[in-house]
Design a protein around this motif. Structure first.
Motif, mmCIF file in Angstrom:
data_model
loop_
_atom_site.group_PDB
_atom_site.id
_atom_site.type_symbol
_atom_site.label_atom_id
_atom_site.label_comp_id
_atom_site.label_asym_id
_atom_site.label_seq_id
_atom_site.Cartn_x
_atom_site.Cartn_y
_atom_site.Cartn_z
ATOM 1 N N TYR A 304 -11.331 2.796 -5.821
ATOM 2 C CA TYR A 304 -10.024 2.939 -5.173
ATOM 3 C C TYR A 304 -9.763 1.815 -4.170
ATOM 4 N N GLU A 305 -10.683 1.549 -3.270
ATOM 5 C CA GLU A 305 -10.459 0.511 -2.265
ATOM 6 C C GLU A 305 -10.314 -0.855 -2.924
ATOM 7 N N VAL A 308 -6.780 -1.031 -4.188
ATOM 8 C CA VAL A 308 -5.826 -1.275 -3.103
ATOM 9 C C VAL A 308 -5.783 -2.757 -2.754
ATOM 10 N N GLU A 309 -6.923 -3.403 -2.678
ATOM 11 C CA GLU A 309 -6.961 -4.827 -2.349
ATOM 12 C C GLU A 309 -6.336 -5.656 -3.472
ATOM 13 N N LYS A 312 -2.574 -5.355 -3.087
ATOM 14 C CA LYS A 312 -2.064 -6.156 -1.963
ATOM 15 C C LYS A 312 -1.864 -7.603 -2.408
ATOM 16 N N ARG A 357 0.616 5.391 2.822
ATOM 17 C CA ARG A 357 0.453 4.082 3.470
ATOM 18 C C ARG A 357 1.205 3.023 2.668
ATOM 19 N N ILE A 359 1.809 -0.571 1.627
ATOM 20 C CA ILE A 359 1.051 -1.827 1.631
ATOM 21 C C ILE A 359 1.879 -3.014 1.150
ATOM 22 N N CYS A 378 5.061 -0.677 -2.647
ATOM 23 C CA CYS A 378 3.880 0.048 -3.097
ATOM 24 C C CYS A 378 3.345 0.944 -1.991
ATOM 25 N N VAL A 380 0.106 3.586 -1.092
ATOM 26 C CA VAL A 380 -1.224 4.092 -1.437
ATOM 27 C C VAL A 380 -1.510 5.315 -0.566
ATOM 28 N N ASP A 381 -2.678 5.914 -0.794
ATOM 29 C CA ASP A 381 -3.052 7.153 -0.098
ATOM 30 C C ASP A 381 -2.011 8.242 -0.351
ATOM 31 N N VAL A 400 0.336 5.204 -5.624
ATOM 32 C CA VAL A 400 -1.039 5.108 -6.125
ATOM 33 C C VAL A 400 -1.827 6.337 -5.677
#
Length: 488
Positions: A304-305, A308-309, A312, A357, A359, A378, A380-381, A400
């Motif tokens: 997941y992390e 997210v990156e 971004k 969140r 992003i 976008c 997330v969370d 997401v």
């Protein structure tokens, strides 16, 4: 300043102005300025169209003359191709289409799909012989005959109006129905041109009618409630679809509804290129104004992390690649109207208030011009109970959501009132297909595959609609089935 040719009504074989010469302004999404004017039809105009369509079905040979129908529809298709440049100009200025979208569903796809629908017509089995059978001592020869439903009211939306008009009007005409096309008020001209071209081809009076109006509801409701109209084919919001179904019940007319979507794209951890699969999920095509767009991205919590990156970076890169009117590879322009822009921005505010969140994006983009621009956005969370995860935003907004395992991914994907489209991506094809078969949705892409062809049925489960468009199933929406037993 662009000024498109004025759109006329096409009623009972005549191209003409609305009652009293009334018109309304067509606002261009790229500039926020008037780009043209369209006929603003009255109740009396729609009444004339209904009378004409009913008469053409009941009193002419349109419903039974297969060669006539095929010939005229083929000529209409060729006229449309010959007028591609005009259609492109309207799509860009009236709909707000970026050039990259013009090459697909805005113009080029519907032009090509006419030929596919003609092929389907040529191969269709209009009569089936079931042979002889005995019942109570009597032998009967049985045949099953397919016949047109009757008068069709086709109500189209503003996001891909030519594509959807072709998907309704061409099969209905080929089936032997007569048609009244009621375009969305935001995009009247690209459908009004169909009336002009049908007039040039020489369609019989009343067989095909195009009625444009500024009011979004009154004339459409006339079609839905009038007993002389046998079928309503509607594409638009679920809320309006429910209203149409309720209003049509009184006359027991057939209702086809292609409604909203909140489609999920499931990316598993074993996909060969995880960065590409995640990064290409940006909601950008036509500013997210598509019912079948995958606006929920489901990624494994184990990555997941990382996802997210990736997002971004992808959104940062894409921020320089949209909103250019003349760039042929650009697929994202403005949303259709100021009202739609404010609606989408309202969802952005809601998402932040719900605790998601942000992003990327989330703002209007006046630096792109005076039109109705919104940045690719976008969140997330996100959790499935959030409004931004449950409701159709119809803008460039991706949400997401992480999942734990295969069963959890299926549960989240199916935890929706909608079931129109979706996608599954995995390095294990058997796994991808196993999951695809568990998703409650009408269309689905696996490992980059697409379902969007003229011979493939399109439609949804649950609140995404009733019935199918395109393909054999879409053609059959406009037909009745008659069984005949002949004494032997």
């Amino acid at each position: 300043m662009v000024t498109l040719p004025e759109g006329k009504l096409y009623i009972d074989g005549q191209l003409r102005a609305a009652e009293g010469g009334k018109t309304y302004e067509d606002i261009g999404p790229w500039t926020g300025e008037v780009v043209g004017h369209a006929a603003d039809a009255s109740v009396a105009d729609m009444e004339e169209a209904i009378v004409a369509a009913r008469r053409a079905f009941d009193e002419t040979d349109w419903s039974t003359n297969h060669p006539l129908r095929r010939g005229l529809v083929a000529k209409l298709g060729e006229k449309m191709k010959a007028n591609r440049d005009r259609l492109v100009e309207i799509a860009r200025h009236e709909i707000g289409s970026a050039m990259g979208a013009v090459y697909g569903p805005q113009v080029d796809s519907p032009l090509g799909h006419v030929d596919e629908l003609l092929k389907l017509f040529d191969e269709f089995e209009w009569e089936k012989d079931l042979g002889n059978a005995e019942f109570w001592g009597t032998t009967s020869h049985r045949i099953v005959v397919r016949e047109p439903v009757g008068v069709v009211g086709a109500i189209t939306p503003w996001n891909v109006p030519l594509y959807i008009a072709v998907g309704k009007v061409i099969p209905a005409l080929l089936a032997g129905c007569t048609v009244i096309l009621k375009p969305a008020p935001e995009t009247p001209l690209i459908n009004a041109i169909l009336g002009e071209l049908a007039h040039e081809v020489g369609f019989p009076r009343g067989v095909f009618n195009v009625v444009t109006a500024k009011d979004p509801a009154t004339l459409g409701e006339m079609l839905v409630t009038d007993p002389r109209v046998d079928l309503i084919s509607f594409t638009g919001s679920t809320a309006i679809g429910k209203r149409i179904m309720a209003q049509g019940a009184a006359t027991l007319k057939r209702i086809f509804l292609e409604l909203g979507g909140k489609s999920a794209n499931i990316v598993f951890e074993d996909v060969p290129d995880f960065a590409q699969a995640v990064g290409s999920s940006i909601v950008a095509f036509h500013a997210g104004q598509g019912c079948a767009i995958n606006s929920r991205l489901l990624v494994p919590r184990s990555r997941y992390e990382e996802a997210v990156e990736i997002l971004k970076g992808a959104y940062e890169a894409y921020s320089k690649m949209w909103g250019d009117f003349d760039e042929p590879t650009n697929i994202m322009g403005p949303v259709v109207s100021a009202r739609q822009r404010e609606r989408v921005l309202g969802y952005v505010d809601t998402g932040q208030a719900e605790g998601a969140r942000l992003i990327a994006g989330g703002r209007a983009a006046p630096e792109k011009g005076n039109g109705f621009f919104i940045e690719p956005t976008c969140f997330v969370d996100v959790t499935s109970d959030m409004k931004i995860a449950r409701e159709e935003i119809f803008g460039p907004v991706l949400v997401v959501i992480p999942f734990e395992d295969e069963d959890d991914a299926v549960r989240i994907a199916n935890d929706s009132d909608y079931g129109l489209s979706g996608a599954v991506q995995s390095g294990d094809k058997e796994r991808a297909m196993r999951v695809a078969r568990r998703i409650r949705t009408g269309t689905l892409g696996v490992n980059g595959g697409t379902w969007s062809f003229a011979d493939v049925p399109f439609g949804g489960y649950k609140h995404s609609g009733v019935g199918r468009e395109w393909g054999l199933e879409g053609f059959e929406e406009y037909l009745e089935t008659k069984a005949i037993g002949i004494g032997v």
